[in-house]
Enzyme design. Structure first.
Site, PDB file in Angstrom:
ATOM      1  N   GLY A  47      27.133  -1.779 -17.974  1.00  0.00           N
ATOM      2  CA  GLY A  47      28.043  -0.678 -17.529  1.00  0.00           C
ATOM      3  C   GLY A  47      27.376   0.133 -16.391  1.00  0.00           C
ATOM      4  CD  GLN A  52      24.052   4.366 -14.310  1.00  0.00           C
ATOM      5  OE1 GLN A  52      25.081   4.196 -14.866  1.00  0.00           O
ATOM      6  NE2 GLN A  52      22.905   3.775 -14.501  1.00  0.00           N
ATOM      7  CB  CYS A 101      19.255   2.702 -18.309  1.00  0.00           C
ATOM      8  SG  CYS A 101      20.469   3.883 -17.173  1.00  0.00           S
ATOM      9  CG  LEU A 102      21.974  -1.097 -14.255  1.00  0.00           C
ATOM     10  CD1 LEU A 102      23.299  -1.373 -13.420  1.00  0.00           C
ATOM     11  CD2 LEU A 102      21.245  -2.463 -13.932  1.00  0.00           C
ATOM     12  CG  HIS A 143      23.586   3.507 -22.250  1.00  0.00           C
ATOM     13  ND1 HIS A 143      22.407   3.202 -22.185  1.00  0.00           N
ATOM     14  CD2 HIS A 143      23.811   3.476 -20.847  1.00  0.00           C
ATOM     15  CE1 HIS A 143      21.611   3.241 -21.012  1.00  0.00           C
ATOM     16  NE2 HIS A 143      22.808   3.297 -19.898  1.00  0.00           N
ATOM     17  CD  GLU A 144      27.123   2.506 -18.806  1.00  0.00           C
ATOM     18  OE1 GLU A 144      27.207   3.311 -17.885  1.00  0.00           O
ATOM     19  OE2 GLU A 144      26.133   1.535 -19.308  1.00  0.00           O
ATOM     20  CG  HIS A 147      24.599   7.308 -17.276  1.00  0.00           C
ATOM     21  ND1 HIS A 147      23.181   7.629 -16.743  1.00  0.00           N
ATOM     22  CD2 HIS A 147      24.682   6.159 -17.797  1.00  0.00           C
ATOM     23  CE1 HIS A 147      22.614   6.543 -17.081  1.00  0.00           C
ATOM     24  NE2 HIS A 147      23.258   5.694 -17.531  1.00  0.00           N
TER      25      HIS A 147
HETATM   26 NI    NI Z   1      22.568   3.715 -17.977  1.00  0.00          NI
END
Ligand code: NI
Length: 179
Positions: A47, A52, A101-102, A143-144, A147
């Site tokens: 995701g 981000q 996480c990216l 999680h998404e 953010h």
């Molecule tokens: Ni993340």
């Protein structure tokens, strides 16, 4: 469509509470969603959230129509564009599992999440989304959307003995897929 650089933990733009989207089905919103999907796909992410890539709006994308190579054992989460989300936990049950996480490349941690949640929001056209989900799908959404409230998964962790480098924790996966 453009692939964007993904901001990394430490960037203050990841700590903002994102602004709600007011206008749907605009060229700008379609471009943002296309860019998020492109960037997520290029990074093999489960995701991606607008903050981000430095965009201060409550927009997340997640899921895929095929198994994710970073999470090959996870059940498939349908590709979803979710705008102005609201998450409501259903029940008290939590589940602990590994997350990456990216924006925290090369690392994984054990994160508690609600087992079952209802999430609502809109798609890019402003049409309502209302789903009740459990397990991995519920974890990805939490999680998404975190953010959008300025939270990264390490801020949800309780046991930092279960936080480390992917290449050490999971030598079979290798670090390359996470960065
Ligand atoms: Ni993340």
């Amino acid at each position: 469509m453009t692939q964007h650089t993904i901001l990394k933990m430490g960037d203050p733009r990841l700590l903002r509470v994102a602004r709600l989207v007011a206008d749907f089905d605009t060229p700008e919103l379609h471009t943002l969603v296309a860019d998020l999907l492109d960037t997520m796909q290029a990074a093999n992410g489960a995701g991606l959230a607008a903050p981000q890539i430095g965009v201060d709006l409550a927009v997340v994308v997640f899921g895929s129509d095929a198994p994710n190579p970073r999470y090959p054992d996870a059940s498939i989460v349908p590709r979803t564009v979710l705008i102005n989300p609201v998450i409501t936990p259903l029940g008290e049950d939590e589940q602990l599992d590994w997350e990456g996480c990216l924006s925290v490349p090369g690392m994984r941690g054990m994160v508690p999440r609600w087992q079952t949640v209802r999430y609502t929001g809109c798609n890019v056209l402003g049409e309502p989304i209302d789903r009740t989900v459990s397990g991995f799908h519920a974890r990805v959404v939490q999680h998404e959307c975190d953010h959008l409230w300025g939270k990264l998964y390490p801020m949800r962790m309780r046991d930092f003995s279960q936080f480390g480098f992917t290449e050490v924790l999971f030598p079979d996966i290798g670090a390359a897929e996470d960065d």
